[in-house]
Motif scaffolding. Structure first.
Motif, PDB file in Angstrom:
ATOM      1  N   THR A 194      -0.011   3.176  -4.572  1.00 19.61           N
ATOM      2  CA  THR A 194      -0.209   3.153  -3.124  1.00 19.61           C
ATOM      3  C   THR A 194       1.133   3.303  -2.429  1.00 19.61           C
ATOM      4  OG1 THR A 194      -2.147   1.731  -3.347  1.00 19.61           O
ATOM      5  CG2 THR A 194      -1.105   1.842  -1.189  1.00 19.61           C
ATOM      6  N   LEU A 195       1.248   4.303  -1.581  1.00 19.27           N
ATOM      7  CA  LEU A 195       2.481   4.571  -0.853  1.00 19.27           C
ATOM      8  C   LEU A 195       2.153   4.775   0.611  1.00 19.27           C
ATOM      9  CD1 LEU A 195       5.542   4.998  -1.331  1.00 19.27           C
ATOM     10  CD2 LEU A 195       5.074   7.445  -1.457  1.00 19.27           C
ATOM     11  N   PHE A 196       2.733   3.912   1.461  1.00 20.66           N
ATOM     12  CA  PHE A 196       2.476   3.985   2.909  1.00 20.66           C
ATOM     13  C   PHE A 196       0.979   3.944   3.212  1.00 20.66           C
ATOM     14  CE2 PHE A 196       6.536   6.402   2.358  1.00 20.66           C
ATOM     15  CZ  PHE A 196       7.349   5.433   2.894  1.00 20.66           C
ATOM     16  N   GLY A 197       0.260   3.092   2.483  1.00 22.64           N
ATOM     17  CA  GLY A 197      -1.147   2.874   2.771  1.00 22.64           C
ATOM     18  C   GLY A 197      -2.114   3.868   2.159  1.00 22.64           C
ATOM     19  N   ARG A 198      -1.618   4.841   1.406  1.00 17.29           N
ATOM     20  CA  ARG A 198      -2.550   5.790   0.780  1.00 17.29           C
ATOM     21  C   ARG A 198      -2.213   5.966  -0.698  1.00 17.29           C
ATOM     22  NH1 ARG A 198      -0.929  11.312   0.559  1.00 17.29           N
ATOM     23  NH2 ARG A 198       1.226  11.637   1.245  1.00 17.29           N
ATOM     24  N   LYS A 199      -3.234   6.285  -1.460  1.00 18.81           N
ATOM     25  CA  LYS A 199      -3.057   6.436  -2.894  1.00 18.81           C
ATOM     26  C   LYS A 199      -2.604   7.857  -3.221  1.00 18.81           C
ATOM     27  CE  LYS A 199      -6.193   2.863  -4.585  1.00 18.81           C
ATOM     28  NZ  LYS A 199      -5.092   2.118  -5.212  1.00 18.81           N
ATOM     29  N   ILE A 200      -1.602   7.952  -4.096  1.00 18.02           N
ATOM     30  CA  ILE A 200      -1.116   9.246  -4.538  1.00 18.02           C
ATOM     31  C   ILE A 200      -0.960   9.221  -6.062  1.00 18.02           C
ATOM     32  CG2 ILE A 200       0.099   9.727  -2.374  1.00 18.02           C
ATOM     33  CD1 ILE A 200       2.705   8.996  -3.843  1.00 18.02           C
ATOM     34  N   ASP A 201      -1.049  10.392  -6.676  1.00 19.44           N
ATOM     35  CA  ASP A 201      -0.856  10.495  -8.113  1.00 19.44           C
ATOM     36  C   ASP A 201       0.615  10.306  -8.463  1.00 19.44           C
ATOM     37  OD1 ASP A 201      -3.538  11.021  -8.560  1.00 19.44           O
ATOM     38  OD2 ASP A 201      -3.273  13.202  -8.495  1.00 19.44           O
ATOM     39  N   GLN A 202       0.889   9.551  -9.518  1.00 19.78           N
ATOM     40  CA  GLN A 202       2.258   9.476 -10.010  1.00 19.78           C
ATOM     41  C   GLN A 202       2.685  10.858 -10.510  1.00 19.78           C
ATOM     42  OE1 GLN A 202       2.202   6.316 -12.993  1.00 19.78           O
ATOM     43  NE2 GLN A 202       3.327   5.017 -11.587  1.00 19.78           N
ATOM     44  N   PRO A 203       3.944  11.251 -10.268  1.00 17.27           N
ATOM     45  CA  PRO A 203       4.413  12.591 -10.677  1.00 17.27           C
ATOM     46  C   PRO A 203       4.812  12.638 -12.152  1.00 17.27           C
ATOM     47  CG  PRO A 203       6.141  11.453  -9.504  1.00 17.27           C
ATOM     48  CD  PRO A 203       4.954  10.536  -9.471  1.00 17.27           C
ATOM     49  N   ARG A 204       3.914  12.217 -13.030  1.00 19.44           N
ATOM     50  CA  ARG A 204       4.127  12.223 -14.473  1.00 19.44           C
ATOM     51  C   ARG A 204       2.876  11.640 -15.123  1.00 19.44           C
ATOM     52  NH1 ARG A 204       6.804   8.464 -11.875  1.00 19.44           N
ATOM     53  NH2 ARG A 204       6.398   6.272 -12.338  1.00 19.44           N
ATOM     54  N   LEU A 205       2.744  11.829 -16.422  1.00 14.31           N
ATOM     55  CA  LEU A 205       1.682  11.188 -17.190  1.00 14.31           C
ATOM     56  C   LEU A 205       2.287  10.017 -17.962  1.00 14.31           C
ATOM     57  CD1 LEU A 205      -0.204  14.309 -18.613  1.00 14.31           C
ATOM     58  CD2 LEU A 205      -0.447  13.203 -16.379  1.00 14.31           C
ATOM     59  N   THR A 206       1.498   8.979 -18.202  1.00 14.65           N
ATOM     60  CA  THR A 206       2.037   7.764 -18.798  1.00 14.65           C
ATOM     61  C   THR A 206       1.089   7.209 -19.854  1.00 14.65           C
ATOM     62  OG1 THR A 206       1.094   6.532 -16.940  1.00 14.65           O
ATOM     63  CG2 THR A 206       3.427   7.074 -16.807  1.00 14.65           C
ATOM     64  N   ALA A 207       1.630   6.299 -20.684  1.00 16.65           N
ATOM     65  CA  ALA A 207       0.839   5.571 -21.673  1.00 16.65           C
ATOM     66  C   ALA A 207       1.608   4.313 -22.075  1.00 16.65           C
ATOM     67  CB  ALA A 207       0.549   6.435 -22.892  1.00 16.65           C
ATOM     68  N   TRP A 208       0.881   3.276 -22.509  1.00 14.48           N
ATOM     69  CA  TRP A 208       1.479   1.994 -22.889  1.00 14.48           C
ATOM     70  C   TRP A 208       0.908   1.547 -24.234  1.00 14.48           C
ATOM     71  CZ3 TRP A 208       5.345  -1.169 -22.028  1.00 14.48           C
ATOM     72  CH2 TRP A 208       5.265  -2.524 -22.349  1.00 14.48           C
ATOM     73  N   TYR A 209       1.778   1.419 -25.220  1.00 16.67           N
ATOM     74  CA  TYR A 209       1.402   0.944 -26.550  1.00 16.67           C
ATOM     75  C   TYR A 209       2.216  -0.313 -26.848  1.00 16.67           C
ATOM     76  CZ  TYR A 209      -0.987   5.376 -27.349  1.00 16.67           C
ATOM     77  OH  TYR A 209      -1.844   6.449 -27.257  1.00 16.67           O
TER      78      TYR A 209
END
Length: 205
Positions: free
Chosen positions: A55-70
């Motif tokens: 959430t940025l400035f009250g609106r949802k945006i896609d992160q500019p990358r793909l992620t994963a957590w192991y």
């Protein structure tokens, strides 16, 4: 975690970046060049990549990358308003963790992966200083794929800055009081079109 300076002086392998109030080491060929293509392919194909929203400035945006957590069981991680539940270790990630632990003498029980698909994917200024990482966390950052420019800036002394190119197969190790005094980022660039995978191994208390 104890200081790694004595260990690395004895090993005489990494390069210590000239940054006050920090311990940042660069190992240019942590992954042998001949092993890098197979590692890159395995990570691209086997990791459960996701694109999260923030959430940025009250609106949802896609992160500019793909992620994963192991991570080990029970080692959740929260940052940027997101809480990650751990996925079980893949064999390729377990082998890389074992090699890092032998090389550094530091235990790691988790890894955050970022896939930067091209030069317009990025990571903004931040420090890895979440409470679950402990007082002086050791962050082992392995890069695979396109070479990207990694930047540091001091939190108080604004004139103190540092940049380093991270080639494929390199290891950047941030230790000591680095996260207390410095921020880092991976900025957007029009010069890179190829993907880069970054793996940041950590110890979650």
């Amino acid at each position: 975690m104890p200081s790694l300076a004595k260990y690395f002086r004895e090993q005489n392998r990494p390069y210590l970046l000239p940054m006050p109030e920090a311990e940042v080491y660069l190992v240019s060929e942590f992954i042998p060049p001949g092993a890098e293509p197979a590692l890159r392919q395995a990570l691209q194909e086997q990791v459960a990549w996701r694109q999260e929203q923030i959430t940025l400035f009250g609106r949802k945006i896609d992160q500019p990358r793909l992620t994963a957590w192991y991570a080990d069981p029970g080692k959740a991680y929260t940052y940027s308003g997101l809480t990650w539940q751990p996925l079980p270790w893949l064999p390729v990630l377990s082998r890389l963790r074992e090699r890092l632990q032998l090389f550094t003498g530091v235990p790691f029980n988790s890894v955050l992966l970022n896939l930067y698909r091209h030069g317009q994917d990025s990571m903004g200024w931040h420090s890895d200083d979440e409470p679950e990482l402990g007082q002086n966390p050791v962050i082992a950052s392995v890069s695979v794929g396109a070479e990207r420019l990694f930047s540091f800036r001091h939190k108080k002394e604004k004139k103190l800055k540092q940049q380093v190119l991270l080639p494929s197969g390199s290891l950047l190790l941030m230790a000591g009081a680095t996260q207390h005094h410095w921020q880092h980022q991976l900025a957007k660039t029009a010069r890179v079109a190829e993907p880069r995978i970054n793996l940041t191994f950590r110890y979650i208390a």
